[in-house]
Design a protein around this motif. Structure first.
Motif, short mmCIF file in Angstrom:
data_model
loop_
_atom_site.label_atom_id
_atom_site.label_comp_id
_atom_site.label_asym_id
_atom_site.label_seq_id
_atom_site.Cartn_x
_atom_site.Cartn_y
_atom_site.Cartn_z
N GLU A 9 0.58 -1.51 0.12
CA GLU A 9 -0.40 0.06 -0.18
C GLU A 9 0.79 1.28 -0.54
O GLU A 9 0.39 2.68 -0.87
CB GLU A 9 -1.35 -0.12 1.62
N SER A 10 1.99 1.22 0.80
CA SER A 10 2.56 2.45 1.23
C SER A 10 3.61 2.32 1.52
O SER A 10 4.77 1.11 2.23
CB SER A 10 1.76 3.60 1.78
N LEU A 11 5.11 2.77 1.71
CA LEU A 11 5.98 2.83 2.67
C LEU A 11 5.93 2.80 4.30
O LEU A 11 4.82 3.39 4.49
CB LEU A 11 7.06 3.54 2.50
N PRO A 12 5.97 1.62 4.44
CA PRO A 12 5.36 1.35 6.06
C PRO A 12 5.95 2.62 6.55
O PRO A 12 7.17 3.05 6.69
CB PRO A 12 6.57 0.41 7.06
N PRO A 13 5.18 2.67 8.37
CA PRO A 13 5.70 4.07 8.97
C PRO A 13 7.58 3.87 9.19
O PRO A 13 8.14 5.18 9.54
CB PRO A 13 4.93 4.61 10.31
N TRP A 14 8.16 3.26 9.11
CA TRP A 14 9.33 2.99 10.33
C TRP A 14 10.65 3.00 8.77
O TRP A 14 11.40 3.30 9.22
CB TRP A 14 10.14 1.80 10.85
N GLU A 15 9.87 3.40 7.62
CA GLU A 15 11.03 3.04 6.19
C GLU A 15 11.16 4.91 6.53
O GLU A 15 10.86 5.40 6.42
CB GLU A 15 10.30 2.46 5.14
N VAL A 16 12.71 4.96 6.56
CA VAL A 16 13.21 6.29 5.75
C VAL A 16 13.31 6.18 4.74
O VAL A 16 13.23 7.69 4.35
CB VAL A 16 14.58 6.25 6.50
N GLY A 17 13.40 5.27 3.74
CA GLY A 17 13.22 5.68 2.29
C GLY A 17 14.85 5.62 1.82
O GLY A 17 14.99 5.87 0.34
N SER A 18 15.48 5.78 2.56
CA SER A 18 17.10 5.38 2.74
C SER A 18 18.20 5.54 3.02
O SER A 18 17.35 4.61 3.92
CB SER A 18 17.01 7.71 1.76
N VAL A 19 19.24 5.07 2.96
CA VAL A 19 19.79 4.90 3.93
C VAL A 19 20.14 5.67 5.28
O VAL A 19 19.57 6.44 5.13
CB VAL A 19 21.48 5.15 3.50
N SER A 20 20.22 4.81 6.02
CA SER A 20 19.89 5.48 7.89
C SER A 20 21.47 6.31 7.69
O SER A 20 22.40 5.60 7.97
CB SER A 20 19.62 5.03 9.43
N PRO A 21 20.65 7.85 8.39
CA PRO A 21 22.02 8.23 8.13
C PRO A 21 23.15 8.02 9.60
O PRO A 21 24.50 8.31 9.88
CB PRO A 21 22.37 9.85 8.54
N GLU A 22 22.45 7.28 10.63
CA GLU A 22 22.75 6.41 12.05
C GLU A 22 23.33 5.61 11.94
O GLU A 22 24.83 5.39 11.72
CB GLU A 22 21.90 6.36 12.62
N LEU A 23 22.83 4.52 10.83
CA LEU A 23 24.18 3.55 10.29
C LEU A 23 25.02 4.03 9.92
O LEU A 23 25.96 3.27 9.96
CB LEU A 23 23.16 2.89 9.51
N ASN A 24 25.03 5.04 8.72
CA ASN A 24 26.05 5.48 7.70
C ASN A 24 27.37 5.96 9.22
O ASN A 24 28.56 5.61 9.15
CB ASN A 24 25.84 6.82 7.68
N ARG A 25 26.40 6.92 9.64
CA ARG A 25 28.15 7.48 11.35
C ARG A 25 28.55 6.50 11.54
O ARG A 25 29.93 6.40 12.12
CB ARG A 25 27.33 8.31 11.85
N ILE A 26 27.65 5.08 12.31
CA ILE A 26 28.07 3.74 12.71
C ILE A 26 29.24 3.63 12.14
O ILE A 26 30.31 3.33 12.64
CB ILE A 26 27.19 3.23 13.06
N VAL A 27 28.95 3.15 10.45
CA VAL A 27 30.33 2.15 10.09
C VAL A 27 31.22 3.44 9.46
O VAL A 27 31.99 2.99 9.84
CB VAL A 27 29.57 2.27 9.07
N ASP A 28 30.98 4.82 9.56
CA ASP A 28 32.41 5.76 9.50
C ASP A 28 33.78 6.15 10.69
O ASP A 28 33.82 5.78 10.14
CB ASP A 28 31.73 7.04 9.02
#
Length: 201
Positions: A9-28
């Motif tokens: 029906e749509s993107l569920p409310p927990w979906e960001v639609g792109s990579v999580s900036p917080e995951l990006n920060r953790i990996v970096d």
């Protein structure tokens, strides 16, 4: 709850639609060794594709056929090599083997109130001493129908601390441009302890 209907029906409310900036920060910040990663409940695959692009060997699991189909299309468009698996996460864990890093964006938060024992068994099976567990928890309201109890640092320590040592916890907030929502939450980096060898003198 029919998870696939939510994706159709749509993107569920927990979906960001792109990579999580917080995951990006953790990996970096953490510079994990480029080993194997298991993404629990990968959804449409933005985070899995990101991890693959950063050099990890990624296996991503979800129960929704629509979500996995979109995730595979995302990976193909990004020329990213991700092994997407359409299966119940708990069943998958029985034969998955072990991983160097397990990534969990809200899966723990969804299942902890009724499947905590199964989750701990799953995490025991798919990790080894030295494996990392990265957990991202949303604290802002997702939708009235999907309101989840908050998860505190004490909860993380008492529930997941049975397997892992908590090495970092951090609050975060970011604005998701794709879905035009503000997400806030807590991220935790945990590690399965490595037994210290006994030195005989």
């Amino acid at each position: 709850m029919d998870w696939d209907v939510l994706y159709r029906e749509s993107l569920p409310p927990w979906e960001v639609g792109s990579v999580s900036p917080e995951l990006n920060r953790i990996v970096d910040e953490w510079h994990f060794s480029k080993g194997t990663v298991l993404d629990l409940g990968c959804g449409t695959g933005a985070d899995a594709v990101f991890l693959a692009q950063r050099g990890f060997d990624v296996t991503a699991v979800d129960f929704s056929p629509t979500a996995v189909e979109r995730a595979r299309t995302r990976a193909q468009n990004a020329a990213a090599n991700v092994c997407f698996v359409l299966e119940d996460v708990f069943r998958f864990g029985l034969h998955a083997g072990v991983f160097d890093l397990v990534y969990d964006s809200s899966f723990y938060q969804f299942v902890r109130n009724w499947e905590l024992s199964r989750l701990l068994d799953l995490l025991w099976r798919v990790t080894k001493p030295g494996s990392y567990y990265v957990c991202i928890i949303k604290t802002a309201s997702q939708s009235p129908a999907l309101e989840l109890p908050p998860v505190s640092e004490e909860d993380l320590r008492s529930e997941l601390g049975r397997l892992f040592e908590l090495v970092q916890i951090r609050e975060f907030t970011f604005d998701a441009r794709v879905v035009r929502k503000t997400f806030s939450g807590v991220s935790a980096v945990m590690r399965r302890p490595v037994p210290t060898s006994t030195i005989k003198t």
